[in-house]
Write a protein that holds these residues in place. Structure first.
Motif, PDB file in Angstrom:
ATOM      1  N   ASP A  44       0.829  -1.210   0.000  1.00  0.00           N
ATOM      2  CA  ASP A  44       0.000   0.000   0.000  1.00  0.00           C
ATOM      3  C   ASP A  44       0.861   1.257   0.000  1.00  0.00           C
ATOM      4  O   ASP A  44       0.582   2.217  -0.727  1.00  0.00           O
ATOM      5  N   ALA A  45       1.891   1.252   0.830  1.00  0.00           N
ATOM      6  CA  ALA A  45       2.748   2.439   0.922  1.00  0.00           C
ATOM      7  C   ALA A  45       3.475   2.693  -0.394  1.00  0.00           C
ATOM      8  O   ALA A  45       3.613   3.840  -0.834  1.00  0.00           O
ATOM      9  N   THR A  46       3.914   1.613  -1.032  1.00  0.00           N
ATOM     10  CA  THR A  46       4.621   1.771  -2.309  1.00  0.00           C
ATOM     11  C   THR A  46       3.693   2.344  -3.375  1.00  0.00           C
ATOM     12  O   THR A  46       4.062   3.269  -4.113  1.00  0.00           O
ATOM     13  N   GLN A  47       2.499   1.796  -3.443  1.00  0.00           N
ATOM     14  CA  GLN A  47       1.531   2.322  -4.419  1.00  0.00           C
ATOM     15  C   GLN A  47       1.213   3.785  -4.138  1.00  0.00           C
ATOM     16  O   GLN A  47       1.144   4.610  -5.050  1.00  0.00           O
TER      17      GLN A  47
ATOM     18  N   ASP B  20      13.250  -8.383  -1.946  1.00  0.00           N
ATOM     19  CA  ASP B  20      13.878  -7.312  -2.716  1.00  0.00           C
ATOM     20  C   ASP B  20      13.080  -7.003  -3.978  1.00  0.00           C
ATOM     21  O   ASP B  20      13.431  -6.098  -4.729  1.00  0.00           O
ATOM     22  N   VAL B  21      12.070  -7.824  -4.231  1.00  0.00           N
ATOM     23  CA  VAL B  21      11.255  -7.644  -5.440  1.00  0.00           C
ATOM     24  C   VAL B  21       9.803  -7.461  -5.019  1.00  0.00           C
ATOM     25  O   VAL B  21       9.279  -8.224  -4.195  1.00  0.00           O
ATOM     26  N   ALA B  22       9.171  -6.470  -5.586  1.00  0.00           N
ATOM     27  CA  ALA B  22       7.774  -6.207  -5.252  1.00  0.00           C
ATOM     28  C   ALA B  22       6.873  -7.209  -5.963  1.00  0.00           C
ATOM     29  O   ALA B  22       7.126  -7.575  -7.119  1.00  0.00           O
ATOM     30  N   PRO B  23       5.825  -7.674  -5.294  1.00  0.00           N
ATOM     31  CA  PRO B  23       4.856  -8.533  -5.993  1.00  0.00           C
ATOM     32  C   PRO B  23       4.272  -7.797  -7.199  1.00  0.00           C
ATOM     33  O   PRO B  23       4.144  -6.569  -7.187  1.00  0.00           O
ATOM     34  N   ASP B  24       3.907  -8.554  -8.216  1.00  0.00           N
ATOM     35  CA  ASP B  24       3.366  -7.944  -9.439  1.00  0.00           C
ATOM     36  C   ASP B  24       2.152  -7.066  -9.149  1.00  0.00           C
ATOM     37  O   ASP B  24       1.906  -6.081  -9.832  1.00  0.00           O
ATOM     38  N   ARG B  25       1.402  -7.437  -8.116  1.00  0.00           N
ATOM     39  CA  ARG B  25       0.173  -6.688  -7.851  1.00  0.00           C
ATOM     40  C   ARG B  25       0.453  -5.252  -7.411  1.00  0.00           C
ATOM     41  O   ARG B  25      -0.438  -4.414  -7.451  1.00  0.00           O
ATOM     42  N   VAL B  26       1.678  -4.975  -6.970  1.00  0.00           N
ATOM     43  CA  VAL B  26       1.988  -3.593  -6.576  1.00  0.00           C
ATOM     44  C   VAL B  26       1.898  -2.682  -7.791  1.00  0.00           C
ATOM     45  O   VAL B  26       1.217  -1.655  -7.775  1.00  0.00           O
ATOM     46  N   LEU B  27       2.599  -3.076  -8.865  1.00  0.00           N
ATOM     47  CA  LEU B  27       2.558  -2.248 -10.079  1.00  0.00           C
ATOM     48  C   LEU B  27       1.176  -2.290 -10.723  1.00  0.00           C
ATOM     49  O   LEU B  27       0.691  -1.274 -11.220  1.00  0.00           O
ATOM     50  N   ALA B  28       0.560  -3.466 -10.695  1.00  0.00           N
ATOM     51  CA  ALA B  28      -0.766  -3.565 -11.305  1.00  0.00           C
ATOM     52  C   ALA B  28      -1.753  -2.676 -10.564  1.00  0.00           C
ATOM     53  O   ALA B  28      -2.541  -1.942 -11.167  1.00  0.00           O
ATOM     54  N   GLY B  29      -1.697  -2.721  -9.232  1.00  0.00           N
ATOM     55  CA  GLY B  29      -2.590  -1.891  -8.436  1.00  0.00           C
ATOM     56  C   GLY B  29      -2.301  -0.422  -8.635  1.00  0.00           C
ATOM     57  O   GLY B  29      -3.216   0.405  -8.723  1.00  0.00           O
ATOM     58  N   PHE B  30      -1.021  -0.108  -8.730  1.00  0.00           N
ATOM     59  CA  PHE B  30      -0.661   1.282  -8.973  1.00  0.00           C
ATOM     60  C   PHE B  30      -1.199   1.744 -10.323  1.00  0.00           C
ATOM     61  O   PHE B  30      -1.722   2.858 -10.450  1.00  0.00           O
ATOM     62  N   SER B  31      -1.073   0.889 -11.319  1.00  0.00           N
ATOM     63  CA  SER B  31      -1.556   1.259 -12.652  1.00  0.00           C
ATOM     64  C   SER B  31      -3.046   1.559 -12.621  1.00  0.00           C
ATOM     65  O   SER B  31      -3.511   2.521 -13.232  1.00  0.00           O
ATOM     66  N   ASP B  32      -3.790   0.743 -11.899  1.00  0.00           N
ATOM     67  CA  ASP B  32      -5.225   0.992 -11.780  1.00  0.00           C
ATOM     68  C   ASP B  32      -5.491   2.323 -11.093  1.00  0.00           C
ATOM     69  O   ASP B  32      -6.334   3.107 -11.516  1.00  0.00           O
ATOM     70  N   ARG B  33      -4.748   2.557 -10.020  1.00  0.00           N
ATOM     71  CA  ARG B  33      -4.960   3.819  -9.300  1.00  0.00           C
ATOM     72  C   ARG B  33      -4.506   5.001 -10.144  1.00  0.00           C
ATOM     73  O   ARG B  33      -5.067   6.091 -10.045  1.00  0.00           O
ATOM     74  N   LEU B  34      -3.500   4.766 -10.970  1.00  0.00           N
ATOM     75  CA  LEU B  34      -3.026   5.836 -11.847  1.00  0.00           C
ATOM     76  C   LEU B  34      -4.111   6.224 -12.845  1.00  0.00           C
ATOM     77  O   LEU B  34      -4.348   7.404 -13.114  1.00  0.00           O
ATOM     78  N   VAL B  35      -4.783   5.218 -13.383  1.00  0.00           N
ATOM     79  CA  VAL B  35      -5.876   5.495 -14.315  1.00  0.00           C
ATOM     80  C   VAL B  35      -6.955   6.306 -13.619  1.00  0.00           C
ATOM     81  O   VAL B  35      -7.479   7.285 -14.153  1.00  0.00           O
ATOM     82  N   ASN B  36      -7.244   5.931 -12.371  1.00  0.00           N
ATOM     83  CA  ASN B  36      -8.280   6.638 -11.632  1.00  0.00           C
ATOM     84  C   ASN B  36      -7.879   8.053 -11.257  1.00  0.00           C
ATOM     85  O   ASN B  36      -8.708   8.863 -10.870  1.00  0.00           O
ATOM     86  N   SER B  37      -6.592   8.341 -11.345  1.00  0.00           N
ATOM     87  CA  SER B  37      -6.136   9.673 -10.950  1.00  0.00           C
ATOM     88  C   SER B  37      -6.038  10.615 -12.140  1.00  0.00           C
ATOM     89  O   SER B  37      -5.486  11.695 -12.020  1.00  0.00           O
ATOM     90  N   ARG B  38      -6.586  10.236 -13.260  1.00  0.00           N
ATOM     91  CA  ARG B  38      -6.439  11.033 -14.484  1.00  0.00           C
ATOM     92  C   ARG B  38      -6.862  12.479 -14.284  1.00  0.00           C
ATOM     93  O   ARG B  38      -6.225  13.396 -14.770  1.00  0.00           O
ATOM     94  N   GLN B  39      -7.955  12.666 -13.556  1.00  0.00           N
ATOM     95  CA  GLN B  39      -8.465  14.017 -13.408  1.00  0.00           C
ATOM     96  C   GLN B  39      -7.500  14.925 -12.661  1.00  0.00           C
ATOM     97  O   GLN B  39      -7.578  16.135 -12.762  1.00  0.00           O
ATOM     98  N   GLU B  40      -6.598  14.305 -11.902  1.00  0.00           N
ATOM     99  CA  GLU B  40      -5.705  15.126 -11.098  1.00  0.00           C
ATOM    100  C   GLU B  40      -4.534  15.645 -11.903  1.00  0.00           C
ATOM    101  O   GLU B  40      -3.774  16.468 -11.424  1.00  0.00           O
ATOM    102  N   ARG B  41      -4.322  15.143 -13.081  1.00  0.00           N
ATOM    103  CA  ARG B  41      -3.274  15.664 -13.953  1.00  0.00           C
ATOM    104  C   ARG B  41      -3.924  15.958 -15.294  1.00  0.00           C
ATOM    105  O   ARG B  41      -3.708  15.289 -16.288  1.00  0.00           O
ATOM    106  N   GLY B  42      -4.764  16.977 -15.316  1.00  0.00           N
ATOM    107  CA  GLY B  42      -5.564  17.263 -16.488  1.00  0.00           C
ATOM    108  C   GLY B  42      -4.782  17.570 -17.737  1.00  0.00           C
ATOM    109  O   GLY B  42      -5.307  17.501 -18.837  1.00  0.00           O
TER     110      GLY B  42
END
Lengths: 185, 372
Positions: A44-47, B20-42
């Motif tokens: 969570d923190a990383t994301q 030392d390696v992040a689970p794949d879901r970290v980047l995948a989850g971030f990507s989803d949240r990034l899509v949801n943050s579109r309005q914040e970088r208009g």
């Protein structure tokens, strides 16, 4: 090249930022995991740090300091995770990290347990300097720059935190030797 | 169990255990949240719309990105083992001769309303590893090197009349004339000293002296080195940076919990009463500067309003100036209309209302000459 990616991401190029995220995520997660001692919270923190970086990137003037800046965002995200956990009155689970214990480790199980407990008692600020200095091997100046603190403060926190961790190791040694804690060495 | 005296090695070994390696879901989850943050970088120009892509193209994009990153990393000398440090202090030490770029030529700001100020600024910069004190105009022009000694000189601070500069040379306090002449030693103790500043009446200096383990005490001394005395210390932690508001009112940066508790406080040197002006529980504060009329304090905070803030001298009326303050010493310019602060290797300027942020000079510890 990385600076070019940062410049492009700052200008709104999401692909460029995705590339930066790919390069940074493992390192950020590893630091967060050491700070939080919990995989879920570290994820969570990383994301959150990456998302904050994307949101705030237009404000970053010094593109050459991108990595230090992202680490500051990560430390703040970790602090928030710890704060949320404590507000929920949920004690962070001390992870035994069984998934990767060095086979020829010099540390005993008792020592690991003592370190986990001592680390759990440290403030997020103390944990941050310990992890950045003794896991990432950053200099005090680099840590100060990243966390936005005077070097003296970083040194002071590191001194205090390492003293606490050393005391935990020594306490374990004394207990294992049958010597009372606080007794003669 | 045998004793192992190398506790640092054991602690580092303990820290090294873990993923030392992040689970794949970290980047995948971030990507989803990034899509949801579109309005914040208009202003985004290239939204790839991860969620709208079928799975295979998403995987292909991720794979392509990974290949590119790996190639970049390999070509750049290996980021994977330990990510390359960027913008650390080392780059300051290796910086080129400070050239004093004007705001318009620095390339740091496209803002036509970039903050400007008149007057002169003293600062320190490292050229080929040697730190010296420099003087420049408020627009970054006419850079003059004031110290030429091979020792490291830093932390310049102006006398109230703008005729003298206190500074640190190899851990001792010195004073020189504004043109770099008449260098006079003030202290010569074996302990390290730092962050000198003049008393308001100009008759003496205060400075931080190393005190115990990574701690500082605040001392005062006459300009000729006489009558030195300790003004204040904290057993837990005190920063070296301190300022005299009046002869008996001292501003300090203390940490009463020994880590994570930096706050700005005012010390009444007559009564010993200490009044906290900020509360570390709202975020730590470090680095501060008093306005020339002693009515306001600019400071850096790590609280909810992270950045550079201003408050009244009694701790009221806090307001955020900019979030773009990262760390480093802060100074009021001579006209009191702008603030300067160190951000990385640069000294930046910003108006009090938070507009006009611009780079001024490559260097550290800005100090603005009074009356200019």
């Amino acid at each position: 090249m990385e600076q070019d990616l940062v410049e492009r991401a700052r200008a709104g190029d999401r692909d460029a930022f995705t590339q930066l995220a790919w390069a940074l995520t493992d390192g950020l997660f590893a630091v967060a995991h050491r700070m939080l001692r919990d995989s879920g919270l570290a994820e969570d923190a990383t994301q959150q740090a990456l998302l904050d970086a994307w949101r705030k990137l237009p404000q970053l003037r010094e593109v050459g300091r991108f990595e230090a800046w992202v680490h500051r965002l990560l430390i703040n995200a970790c602090k928030d995770e710890i704060g949320r956990a404590r507000r929920r009155d949920v004690k962070l689970r001390l992870l035994p990290l069984l998934e990767r214990v060095t086979p020829d480790a010099s540390l005993s199980i008792e020592q690991r347990d003592q370190l986990e407990r001592a680390f759990d008692r440290l403030s997020p600020e103390h944990r941050a300097v310990v992890v950045l200095r003794h896991y990432r091997f950053w200099s005090l100046g680099e840590i100060a720059l990243s966390l936005g603190l005077p070097v003296g403060t970083v040194a002071s926190r590191l001194h205090y935190a390492m003293q606490a961790l050393r005391a935990a190791l020594e306490a374990d040694t004394r207990l294992s030797d049958g010597t009372a804690v606080g007794g003669a060495r | 169990m045998s004793r192992n005296p190398d506790s640092v090695r054991l602690i580092e070994e303990w820290l090294s255990d873990g993923p030392d390696v992040a689970p794949d879901r970290v980047l995948a989850g971030f990507s989803d949240r990034l899509v949801n943050s579109r309005q914040e970088r208009g202003f985004m120009r290239t939204p790839p719309s991860w969620r709208t892509l079928p799975m295979m193209p998403r995987i292909a994009m991720l794979a392509a990105a990974a290949v590119i990153v790996i190639a970049v990393v390999i070509l750049s000398g290996g980021l994977l083992g330990r990510p390359a440090r960027v913008g650390g202090p080392a780059s300051t030490a290796q910086s080129a001769m400070p050239s004093g770029p004007s705001p318009s030529s620095s390339g740091s700001s496209g803002d036509p309303e970039a903050a400007t100020t008149s007057g002169q600024v003293a600062y320190h910069a490292s050229v080929e590893g040697n730190a010296d004190i420099y003087l420049a105009n408020g627009d970054g022009t006419d850079v003059i090197r004031l110290t030429t000694d091979p020792s490291a000189e830093m932390y310049p601070s102006w006398s109230p009349d703008g005729e003298s500069i206190a500074f640190i040379r190899d851990g001792d306090v010195f004073v020189m004339a504004a043109d770099g002449t008449a260098v006079t030693r003030v202290t010569s103790s074996p302990q390290e000293e730092t962050a000198p500043s003049f008393a308001p009446d100009g008759t003496g200096l205060i400075f931080g002296r190393a005190f115990g383990d990574e701690n500082w005490a605040i001392h005062r001394v006459d300009l000729d080195g006489a009558n030195e005395r300790q003004l204040y210390q904290e057993p837990t932690h005190l920063e070296a940076e301190a300022l005299l508001i009046t002869d008996d009112q001292l501003l300090v940066n203390r940490d009463l919990i020994g880590g994570g508790g930096l706050e700005i406080a005012r010390v009444d040197l007559t009564t010993g009463v200490v009044t906290a002006l900020t509360d570390y529980r709202d975020g730590e504060e470090s680095h501060f500067a008093l306005s020339h009329d002693a009515s306001r304090i600019a400071y850096g905070s790590d609280g909810p309003d992270r950045g550079l803030l201003i408050m009244n001298a009694d701790g009221t009326g806090n307001r955020l100036v900019t979030e773009e303050y990262f760390s480093g010493p802060i100074a009021w310019t001579a006209d009191g209309l702008t603030l300067s602060f160190q951000n990385g290797n640069w000294i930046s300027l910003i108006r009090l209302d938070g507009t006009g942020l611009t780079r001024l000079l490559e260097g550290s510890d800005p100090a603005w000459r009074p009356g200019t």
